[in-house]
Design an enzyme around this catalytic site. Structure first.
Site, PDB file in Angstrom:
ATOM      1  N   ASP A  10     -24.637  -3.605  14.097  1.00  0.00           N
ATOM      2  CA  ASP A  10     -25.108  -5.156  14.011  1.00  0.00           C
ATOM      3  C   ASP A  10     -25.196  -5.826  15.517  1.00  0.00           C
ATOM      4  O   ASP A  10     -24.231  -5.383  16.179  1.00  0.00           O
ATOM      5  CB  ASP A  10     -24.007  -5.936  13.109  1.00  0.00           C
ATOM      6  CG  ASP A  10     -24.928  -7.184  12.554  1.00  0.00           C
ATOM      7  OD1 ASP A  10     -25.195  -7.115  11.282  1.00  0.00           O
ATOM      8  OD2 ASP A  10     -24.884  -8.155  13.298  1.00  0.00           O
ATOM      9  N   ASN A  58     -32.442  -2.032   8.183  1.00  0.00           N
ATOM     10  CA  ASN A  58     -32.355  -3.072   7.534  1.00  0.00           C
ATOM     11  C   ASN A  58     -32.365  -4.361   8.086  1.00  0.00           C
ATOM     12  O   ASN A  58     -32.841  -5.318   8.034  1.00  0.00           O
ATOM     13  CB  ASN A  58     -30.959  -3.189   6.729  1.00  0.00           C
ATOM     14  CG  ASN A  58     -30.495  -4.643   6.204  1.00  0.00           C
ATOM     15  OD1 ASN A  58     -31.181  -5.057   5.503  1.00  0.00           O
ATOM     16  ND2 ASN A  58     -29.505  -5.220   6.898  1.00  0.00           N
ATOM     17  N   TYR A 115     -43.563 -13.675  10.903  1.00  0.00           N
ATOM     18  CA  TYR A 115     -42.699 -12.890   9.992  1.00  0.00           C
ATOM     19  C   TYR A 115     -43.657 -11.927   9.149  1.00  0.00           C
ATOM     20  O   TYR A 115     -43.583 -11.016   8.732  1.00  0.00           O
ATOM     21  CB  TYR A 115     -41.913 -13.834   9.044  1.00  0.00           C
ATOM     22  CG  TYR A 115     -40.917 -13.331   8.148  1.00  0.00           C
ATOM     23  CD1 TYR A 115     -39.654 -12.666   8.628  1.00  0.00           C
ATOM     24  CD2 TYR A 115     -40.975 -13.095   6.767  1.00  0.00           C
ATOM     25  CE1 TYR A 115     -38.742 -12.094   7.621  1.00  0.00           C
ATOM     26  CE2 TYR A 115     -40.184 -12.666   5.724  1.00  0.00           C
ATOM     27  CZ  TYR A 115     -39.108 -11.922   6.419  1.00  0.00           C
ATOM     28  OH  TYR A 115     -38.094 -11.636   5.564  1.00  0.00           O
ATOM     29  N   LYS A 154     -43.649  -7.941   8.771  1.00  0.00           N
ATOM     30  CA  LYS A 154     -43.266  -7.068   7.338  1.00  0.00           C
ATOM     31  C   LYS A 154     -44.615  -6.491   6.872  1.00  0.00           C
ATOM     32  O   LYS A 154     -44.158  -5.507   6.054  1.00  0.00           O
ATOM     33  CB  LYS A 154     -42.740  -8.172   6.332  1.00  0.00           C
ATOM     34  CG  LYS A 154     -41.370  -8.661   6.860  1.00  0.00           C
ATOM     35  CD  LYS A 154     -40.157  -7.990   6.886  1.00  0.00           C
ATOM     36  CE  LYS A 154     -38.958  -8.275   7.463  1.00  0.00           C
ATOM     37  NZ  LYS A 154     -37.792  -7.277   7.558  1.00  0.00           N
TER      38      LYS A 154
END
Length: 308
Positions: free
Chosen positions: A41, A94, A165, A169
């Site tokens: 992370d 992710n 965004y 995606k």
């Protein structure tokens, strides 16, 4: 065609963006399943908290801070995995960030940040881990692997005022579909899935907290960006499907060999409408046709903002 069976103490899972949201719940559920976990992370304190929590339940976990937009950080993640557990059986790309506003008002730094994490982060994961997994499959005919890329329903729709965004995606969906097809050409042992969640409370609406200083936009947010932030916060925080439920869907899909993973299948009606627009050559359907009052409110707010 056989698929991967998640085996306690054997199966190794790499998870990016493991400090919050989907990544955190994927790590928690992986620990419950007794899987070996390799986490990263960009937020060190959040990562430390996850590791402490999982070690408290005796999970086998290794972690390194990393920014997936940097290929060297993803390489370090792979090196850690190889050192601790060997080639991972599952890689879940992710990590993601969100940013909205009218598409021409995105700064170049906005584009760099969003595409760097959401798209290049997935590219780096595929580029780094897929060859390792294919080599493991060549050496052992019984070895099975699986790659999961986290996209969004925004990868199948084009909601207004969310340009960067949406672009990122859509690219992840295309990348994942191509990965699925390319893998099928060369192996029956490594598979792929794409997760397309709708509104799930994950904290992604606060992703600006980890935006690198060199990629922060100069000046104040535009009115459209502030409106997008407010709408995103409301939509994400009011989601009824949880990140934990989503994590369960992901692990289930891996074992079933299911490619498309949806948290809100009822939203596919809007995807069908979009695809019918494409097939019939229609102009894009108003995304607020089902809730005209929301569309009208957004239009009025943006037009007033533009007028100053």
């Amino acid at each position: 065609m056989s698929h991967l069976t998640l085996q306690p103490g054997v199966t190794t899972v790499v998870i990016t963006g493991a400090g919050s949201g989907f990544g955190l719940e994927l790590a928690r559920l992986g620990a419950k399943k007794g899987l070996n976990l390799v986490l990263t992370d960009v937020q060190q304190d959040a990562l430390d908290d996850v590791v402490q929590e999982l070690r408290g339940v005796r999970a086998k976990v290794a972690a390194v801070r990393g920014d997936v937009s940097r290929p060297e950080d993803v390489k370090a993640l792979a090196d850690l995995c190889l050192e601790r557990f060997g080639v991972p059986h599952v890689v879940i790309n992710n990590a993601g960030v969100a940013h909205g506003g009218l598409i021409w008002e995105h700064s170049l730094r906005d584009w760099q940040w969003v595409l760097g994490v959401n798209l290049h982060g997935v590219i780096h994961g595929i580029h780094t881990f897929t060859p390792l997994m294919l080599e493991a499959a060549r050496k052992d005919p019984s070895w099975q692997g699986h790659i999961v890329n986290v996209a969004s329903m925004a990868g199948l729709l084009n909601s207004p005022n969310m340009g960067a965004y949406n672009v990122s995606k859509h690219a992840v969906v295309s990348l994942s579909e191509t990965l699925y097809q390319d893998l099928a050409l060369v192996t029956d042992q490594v598979h792929a899935s794409v997760l397309c969640p709708y509104f799930v409370p994950t904290g992604i609406h606060q992703s600006h907290r980890n935006r690198p200083s060199e990629l922060r936009s100069e000046g104040k947010p535009t009115p459209s960006q502030m409106i997008a932030q407010a709408m995103s916060t409301k939509a994400v925080t009011s989601g009824k499907v949880t990140a934990a439920e989503t994590a369960a869907l992901v692990y289930d899909a891996i074992e079933k060999g299911q490619f498309y993973i949806y948290t809100h299948p009822q939203a596919l009606g809007m995807v069908q409408t979009r695809l019918e627009d494409v097939m019939q050559g229609r102009n894009p359907t108003d995304p607020f046709a089902g809730k005209p009052e929301i569309g009208e409110q957004l239009r009025q707010s943006l037009r007033q903002a533009i007028k100053g």
